[in-house]
Scaffold this motif. Structure first.
Motif, PDB file in Angstrom:
ATOM      1  N   SER A   6       1.307   8.557  -8.196  1.00 22.46           N
ATOM      2  CA  SER A   6       0.692   7.534  -7.750  1.00 22.46           C
ATOM      3  C   SER A   6       0.492   6.239  -8.707  1.00 22.46           C
ATOM      4  O   SER A   6       0.050   5.245  -8.434  1.00 22.46           O
ATOM      5  N   GLN A   9       5.454   2.919  -7.834  1.00 21.42           N
ATOM      6  CA  GLN A   9       5.795   2.952  -6.411  1.00 21.42           C
ATOM      7  C   GLN A   9       7.245   2.254  -6.287  1.00 21.42           C
ATOM      8  O   GLN A   9       7.519   1.336  -7.177  1.00 21.42           O
ATOM      9  N   TYR A  15       0.817  -0.771  -2.271  1.00 25.11           N
ATOM     10  CA  TYR A  15       0.169   0.385  -2.356  1.00 25.11           C
ATOM     11  C   TYR A  15      -0.597   0.838  -3.624  1.00 25.11           C
ATOM     12  O   TYR A  15      -1.769   1.174  -3.736  1.00 25.11           O
ATOM     13  N   LYS A  16       0.166   0.582  -4.787  1.00 25.92           N
ATOM     14  CA  LYS A  16      -0.188   1.061  -6.178  1.00 25.92           C
ATOM     15  C   LYS A  16      -1.369   0.046  -6.386  1.00 25.92           C
ATOM     16  O   LYS A  16      -2.353   0.411  -7.173  1.00 25.92           O
ATOM     17  N   GLN A  21      -5.148   4.651  -2.794  1.00 27.94           N
ATOM     18  CA  GLN A  21      -3.753   4.559  -2.244  1.00 27.94           C
ATOM     19  C   GLN A  21      -3.715   5.275  -0.688  1.00 27.94           C
ATOM     20  O   GLN A  21      -4.527   6.388  -0.648  1.00 27.94           O
ATOM     21  N   ASP A  24      -3.687   9.125  -0.908  1.00 24.10           N
ATOM     22  CA  ASP A  24      -4.964   9.707  -1.643  1.00 24.10           C
ATOM     23  C   ASP A  24      -5.995   9.801  -0.544  1.00 24.10           C
ATOM     24  O   ASP A  24      -6.561  10.793  -0.599  1.00 24.10           O
TER      25      ASP A  24
END
Length: 78
Positions: A6, A9, A15-16, A21, A24
Motif C-alpha cells: 500500500s 503504486q 490510489y496511494k 485506498q 483497503d
C-alpha cells in the motif's frame, strides 16, 4: 502505517494519495475469500493484457497485486 504494497503504486499516485485506498476498503467489506479472488483477478487482468497494452508496466502492476496477496496470506498465517 500502510502495508508495504500500500505504500507504493505502479503507474502514478492516484490510489496511494487517497485517505483510504480502494483495496483497503474492499478488504474491509469483502470476505477473506472474496478479497483473495479480487487480488488474483487483478493480477490475471494485468498479465493477460501486458503484451497488447501496458507491457512492462502491466507486469509490474500484476506483481503489485501479487505482493498484496502474499502480504494478506502471510498475515492470515501469522
Amino acid at each position: 502505517m500502510p502495508s508495504p504494497a500500500s505504500a507504493r503504486q505502479v503507474g502514478g499516485t492516484h490510489y496511494k494519495d487517497m485517505a483510504v485506498q480502494p483495496w483497503d476498503a474492499m478488504q474491509s467489506w469483502m470476505s477473506p475469500e472474496a478479497f483473495d479472488g479480487y487480488l488474483r483477478a487483478c493480477a490475471i487482468k494485468y498479465l493477460a493484457r501486458c503484451d497488447a497494452k501496458g507491457g512492462l508496466e502491466d507486469l509490474k502492476k500484476a506483481r503489485h497485486y501479487l505482493d498484496k496477496l502474499i502480504e494478506v496470506r502471510e498475515r492470515a498465517n501469522a
